[in-house]
Design an enzyme around this catalytic site. Structure first.
Site, short mmCIF file in Angstrom:
data_model
loop_
_atom_site.label_atom_id
_atom_site.label_comp_id
_atom_site.label_asym_id
_atom_site.label_seq_id
_atom_site.Cartn_x
_atom_site.Cartn_y
_atom_site.Cartn_z
N CYS A 136 0.97 -1.03 -0.05
CA CYS A 136 0.04 -0.04 -0.06
C CYS A 136 0.58 1.27 0.13
CB CYS A 136 -0.98 -0.02 0.90
SG CYS A 136 -0.09 0.14 2.70
N GLU A 153 -5.49 2.81 -8.15
CA GLU A 153 -4.31 2.24 -7.50
C GLU A 153 -3.78 1.02 -8.22
OE1 GLU A 153 -2.75 0.61 -3.43
OE2 GLU A 153 -4.82 0.93 -3.63
#
Length: 252
Positions: A34, A134
């Site tokens: 992340c 993302e």
């Protein structure tokens, strides 16, 4: 929730150290973390560093996770590979230049594996799907900014706010960045600014949900049941009578 972590590269940065950091942070763990640095904003003439960035990325070895010499292993699933490849293609179709394409890499003995090699897209703009989403894979997006202020504006307009880094040798530039950037975790010449556990993991904007962070002081507070004790030890005179005021507001 999600993340789009940016690295801003200004002209006074140390080129070799910066490019090594960007490659490591962008392609380590095959980009599946992340806090991966998935987006680089080159300020001014640092765009010319892209060729050297590609050279370093090409030198990385893609192999199975059991190979001691591997720099990148496979992505987590077939579905993840398909999604990553789709976002790469959407960038190309939107006008980005594919400087390095890792979609067709084949690892001997694992021909059906979910491997994607380091991939670099240049000329990316904020309106492209590959920038908005993302990617969570070994894909590095390169954007350009004419000025440092424009680079900060690009980062701040992104809906995510997990982390952002600045690469510079100027303390003045670093201080401006840390004060003005809208990201929960800020790195100064640190490509993946994940704090040590006794600090909070401080993502912000669309990279955060809830009202407390999950470790550091926020984590302690989350697992703490607060108890407040009010005590009185002064001598009370007999015959003082009954007071209906709140005990803590009574005058002695």
């Amino acid at each position: 929730m999600g993340a789009k972590n940016h690295g801003v590269v200004v002209p006074d940065a140390n080129m070799d150290a910066t490019l090594n950091a960007v490659v490591a942070a962008g392609f380590g763990a095959a980009g599946q973390r992340c806090m991966a640095l998935s987006t680089v904003v080159f300020v001014g003439n640092t765009k010319s560093w892209e060729d050297k960035l590609v050279e370093r990325a090409k030198a990385l070895k893609v192999s199975s996770g059991t190979d001691p010499g591997a720099d990148l292993g496979p992505v987590i699933s077939k579905q993840a590979k398909e999604r990553i490849c789709k976002l790469i293609q959407s960038g190309v179709e939107s006008g980005a230049k594919l400087l390095l394409d890792g979609r067709n890499i084949v690892v001997p003995g694992y021909e059906q594996g979910n491997f994607i090699g380091p991939t670099i897209l240049s000329g990316v703009t904020p309106d492209m799907e590959c920038y908005k989403e993302e990617i969570f894979g070994p894909v590095l997006l390169c954007l350009e900014a004419e000025s440092f202020e424009e680079a900060i504006d690009i980062v701040n307009k992104n809906r995510y706010g997990n982390g952002a880094s600045i690469f510079t040798t100027s303390g003045v530039v670093a201080r401006k960045f840390q004060n003005e950037i809208e990201a929960g975790q800020v790195g100064i010449n640190v490509p993946i600014p994940v704090p040590l556990p006794f600090f909070s993991f401080t993502g912000s904007k669309a990279s955060f949900a809830g009202d407390l962070n999950f470790y550091g002081k926020g984590g302690v507070h989350f697992y703490t049941q607060v108890k407040t004790v009010t005590q009185q030890w002064k001598d009370l005179h007999s015959g003082s009578g009954v007071s209906l005021a709140m005990p803590t507001s009574q005058k002695s």
